[in-house]
Scaffold this motif. Sequence first.
Motif, PDB file in Angstrom:
ATOM      1  N   GLY A  65       0.820  -0.920  -0.231  1.00  0.00           N
ATOM      2  CA  GLY A  65       0.212  -0.233   0.189  1.00  0.00           C
ATOM      3  C   GLY A  65       0.748   0.928   0.345  1.00  0.00           C
ATOM      4  O   GLY A  65       0.396   2.249   0.525  1.00  0.00           O
ATOM      5  N   ALA A  66       1.949   1.012  -0.800  1.00  0.00           N
ATOM      6  CA  ALA A  66       2.874   2.217  -0.460  1.00  0.00           C
ATOM      7  C   ALA A  66       2.519   3.069  -1.537  1.00  0.00           C
ATOM      8  O   ALA A  66       2.558   4.515  -1.442  1.00  0.00           O
ATOM      9  N   LEU A  67       1.680   2.880  -2.809  1.00  0.00           N
ATOM     10  CA  LEU A  67       1.347   3.384  -3.582  1.00  0.00           C
ATOM     11  C   LEU A  67      -0.100   3.271  -3.156  1.00  0.00           C
ATOM     12  O   LEU A  67      -0.785   2.452  -3.787  1.00  0.00           O
ATOM     13  N   PHE A  68      -0.749   4.827  -2.877  1.00  0.00           N
ATOM     14  CA  PHE A  68      -1.868   5.119  -3.171  1.00  0.00           C
ATOM     15  C   PHE A  68      -2.089   6.621  -4.013  1.00  0.00           C
ATOM     16  O   PHE A  68      -1.463   7.365  -4.313  1.00  0.00           O
ATOM     17  N   LYS A  69      -3.653   6.598  -3.911  1.00  0.00           N
ATOM     18  CA  LYS A  69      -3.773   8.007  -5.207  1.00  0.00           C
ATOM     19  C   LYS A  69      -4.406   8.803  -3.471  1.00  0.00           C
ATOM     20  O   LYS A  69      -5.116   8.381  -2.882  1.00  0.00           O
ATOM     21  N   ASP A  70      -3.942  10.451  -3.633  1.00  0.00           N
ATOM     22  CA  ASP A  70      -4.153  11.246  -2.681  1.00  0.00           C
ATOM     23  C   ASP A  70      -5.869  11.562  -2.515  1.00  0.00           C
ATOM     24  O   ASP A  70      -6.580  11.145  -4.181  1.00  0.00           O
ATOM     25  N   GLU A  71      -6.496  12.744  -2.283  1.00  0.00           N
ATOM     26  CA  GLU A  71      -7.594  13.000  -2.955  1.00  0.00           C
ATOM     27  C   GLU A  71      -7.836  13.371  -3.643  1.00  0.00           C
ATOM     28  O   GLU A  71      -8.755  13.664  -4.675  1.00  0.00           O
ATOM     29  N   ASP A  72      -6.585  14.405  -4.777  1.00  0.00           N
ATOM     30  CA  ASP A  72      -6.741  14.853  -6.098  1.00  0.00           C
ATOM     31  C   ASP A  72      -6.714  13.975  -6.914  1.00  0.00           C
ATOM     32  O   ASP A  72      -6.388  13.966  -7.439  1.00  0.00           O
ATOM     33  N   GLY A  73      -6.252  12.421  -6.761  1.00  0.00           N
ATOM     34  CA  GLY A  73      -6.499  11.825  -7.575  1.00  0.00           C
ATOM     35  C   GLY A  73      -4.978  11.695  -8.695  1.00  0.00           C
ATOM     36  O   GLY A  73      -4.760  10.605  -9.177  1.00  0.00           O
ATOM     37  N   VAL A  74      -3.843  12.188  -7.220  1.00  0.00           N
ATOM     38  CA  VAL A  74      -2.571  11.809  -7.846  1.00  0.00           C
ATOM     39  C   VAL A  74      -2.113  10.510  -7.331  1.00  0.00           C
ATOM     40  O   VAL A  74      -2.153  10.457  -6.125  1.00  0.00           O
ATOM     41  N   VAL A  75      -1.170   9.771  -7.689  1.00  0.00           N
ATOM     42  CA  VAL A  75      -0.518   8.430  -7.269  1.00  0.00           C
ATOM     43  C   VAL A  75       0.747   9.084  -6.808  1.00  0.00           C
ATOM     44  O   VAL A  75       1.472   9.937  -7.564  1.00  0.00           O
ATOM     45  N   MET A  76       0.703   8.793  -5.844  1.00  0.00           N
ATOM     46  CA  MET A  76       1.473   8.859  -4.662  1.00  0.00           C
ATOM     47  C   MET A  76       2.276   8.073  -4.197  1.00  0.00           C
ATOM     48  O   MET A  76       1.652   6.643  -3.942  1.00  0.00           O
ATOM     49  N   ILE A  77       3.648   8.254  -3.464  1.00  0.00           N
ATOM     50  CA  ILE A  77       4.213   6.472  -3.030  1.00  0.00           C
ATOM     51  C   ILE A  77       4.985   7.372  -1.772  1.00  0.00           C
ATOM     52  O   ILE A  77       5.363   8.519  -1.407  1.00  0.00           O
ATOM     53  N   ASN A  78       4.581   6.497  -0.415  1.00  0.00           N
ATOM     54  CA  ASN A  78       4.980   6.347   0.654  1.00  0.00           C
ATOM     55  C   ASN A  78       6.362   5.568   0.998  1.00  0.00           C
ATOM     56  O   ASN A  78       5.961   4.374   0.974  1.00  0.00           O
ATOM     57  N   GLN A  79       7.637   5.961   0.727  1.00  0.00           N
ATOM     58  CA  GLN A  79       8.373   5.264   0.495  1.00  0.00           C
ATOM     59  C   GLN A  79       8.818   4.300   2.511  1.00  0.00           C
ATOM     60  O   GLN A  79       9.178   4.002   2.122  1.00  0.00           O
ATOM     61  N   GLU A  80       7.839   5.281   3.141  1.00  0.00           N
ATOM     62  CA  GLU A  80       8.722   4.772   4.109  1.00  0.00           C
ATOM     63  C   GLU A  80       7.631   3.278   4.678  1.00  0.00           C
ATOM     64  O   GLU A  80       8.032   1.921   5.123  1.00  0.00           O
ATOM     65  N   LYS A  81       6.230   2.744   3.992  1.00  0.00           N
ATOM     66  CA  LYS A  81       6.036   1.804   3.618  1.00  0.00           C
ATOM     67  C   LYS A  81       6.465   0.652   2.258  1.00  0.00           C
ATOM     68  O   LYS A  81       6.552  -0.746   2.075  1.00  0.00           O
ATOM     69  N   CYS A  82       7.028   1.360   1.663  1.00  0.00           N
ATOM     70  CA  CYS A  82       8.335   0.518   0.460  1.00  0.00           C
ATOM     71  C   CYS A  82       8.841   0.307   0.552  1.00  0.00           C
ATOM     72  O   CYS A  82      10.079  -0.313   1.469  1.00  0.00           O
ATOM     73  N   ILE A  83       9.147  -1.787  -0.077  1.00  0.00           N
ATOM     74  CA  ILE A  83      10.004  -2.775   0.164  1.00  0.00           C
ATOM     75  C   ILE A  83      10.629  -3.077  -0.467  1.00  0.00           C
ATOM     76  O   ILE A  83      11.240  -3.382  -0.639  1.00  0.00           O
ATOM     77  N   GLY A  84      10.554  -2.034  -1.568  1.00  0.00           N
ATOM     78  CA  GLY A  84      11.752  -1.927  -2.858  1.00  0.00           C
ATOM     79  C   GLY A  84      11.346  -3.027  -3.580  1.00  0.00           C
ATOM     80  O   GLY A  84      12.673  -4.329  -4.478  1.00  0.00           O
ATOM     81  N   CYS A  85      10.062  -3.685  -3.859  1.00  0.00           N
ATOM     82  CA  CYS A  85      10.084  -4.627  -4.613  1.00  0.00           C
ATOM     83  C   CYS A  85       9.842  -4.740  -6.135  1.00  0.00           C
ATOM     84  O   CYS A  85      10.052  -5.477  -6.950  1.00  0.00           O
ATOM     85  N   LYS A  86       9.924  -3.630  -6.507  1.00  0.00           N
ATOM     86  CA  LYS A  86       9.881  -3.480  -7.694  1.00  0.00           C
ATOM     87  C   LYS A  86       7.907  -3.335  -8.764  1.00  0.00           C
ATOM     88  O   LYS A  86       8.343  -3.345  -9.656  1.00  0.00           O
ATOM     89  N   MET A  87       7.106  -3.926  -8.520  1.00  0.00           N
ATOM     90  CA  MET A  87       5.921  -4.581  -8.889  1.00  0.00           C
ATOM     91  C   MET A  87       5.748  -3.617  -9.009  1.00  0.00           C
ATOM     92  O   MET A  87       4.573  -3.786 -10.957  1.00  0.00           O
ATOM     93  N   CYS A  88       5.269  -1.845  -8.542  1.00  0.00           N
ATOM     94  CA  CYS A  88       4.799  -0.584  -9.676  1.00  0.00           C
ATOM     95  C   CYS A  88       5.459  -0.511 -10.866  1.00  0.00           C
ATOM     96  O   CYS A  88       4.869  -0.179 -11.766  1.00  0.00           O
ATOM     97  N   ALA A  89       7.024  -0.662 -11.167  1.00  0.00           N
ATOM     98  CA  ALA A  89       7.718  -0.364 -12.737  1.00  0.00           C
ATOM     99  C   ALA A  89       7.209  -1.961 -13.515  1.00  0.00           C
ATOM    100  O   ALA A  89       7.607  -1.527 -14.327  1.00  0.00           O
ATOM    101  N   ILE A  90       7.356  -2.540 -12.864  1.00  0.00           N
ATOM    102  CA  ILE A  90       6.587  -4.134 -14.041  1.00  0.00           C
ATOM    103  C   ILE A  90       5.096  -3.738 -14.372  1.00  0.00           C
ATOM    104  O   ILE A  90       4.496  -3.905 -15.465  1.00  0.00           O
TER     105      ILE A  90
END
Length: 163
Positions: A68-93
């Motif tokens: 859940g590190a990647l999420f959409k904020d209230e304005d629809g912007v895709v944001m990333i919470n780097q503290e939750k990110c585990i660096g699995c790279k699934m988002c890039a794929i």
Amino acid sequence: MSVKGTVFIDFSRCVGCKLCEIACSLTHEGVISPNLSRIHVLNYNWFNIPLNCRHCEKAPCVEVCPTGALFKDEDGVVMINQEKCIGCKMCAIACPFGIPQFDEVTGVMFKCDLCADRIAKGELPACVEACPMDALMFGDINEIVANKRIKKAEDIGKSLKII
């Protein structure tokens, strides 16, 4: 922070100067590094193609993120919470544009956040402000298209000596 709009690209105006990349890395990382920029200009068969996050309505990167590190904020912007990110790279794929990038130093992903902090202060995203050719525009698509139509009509009127 409220972000209204997104970055639109007029590919015909991009000259490949990469000032957008420089402004982005300076704004976010404090250094000039194309590897840390959230926008990239590719050159393909003499065409310059700036690539940036499209902040998709149904963002595949958000859907595959296991933490859940990647999420959409209230304005629809895709944001990333780097503290939750585990660096699995699934988002890039999953991203059809290959936008999320892995930071070798921190071990987590990073991507465009539309310079939400700058926009909150009434400024343009750094890449848009730095573009000398006005190839990058920020705003609502309907407003941008309307303004481009008005400008084109004015140009035609001047060339026909109507205006």
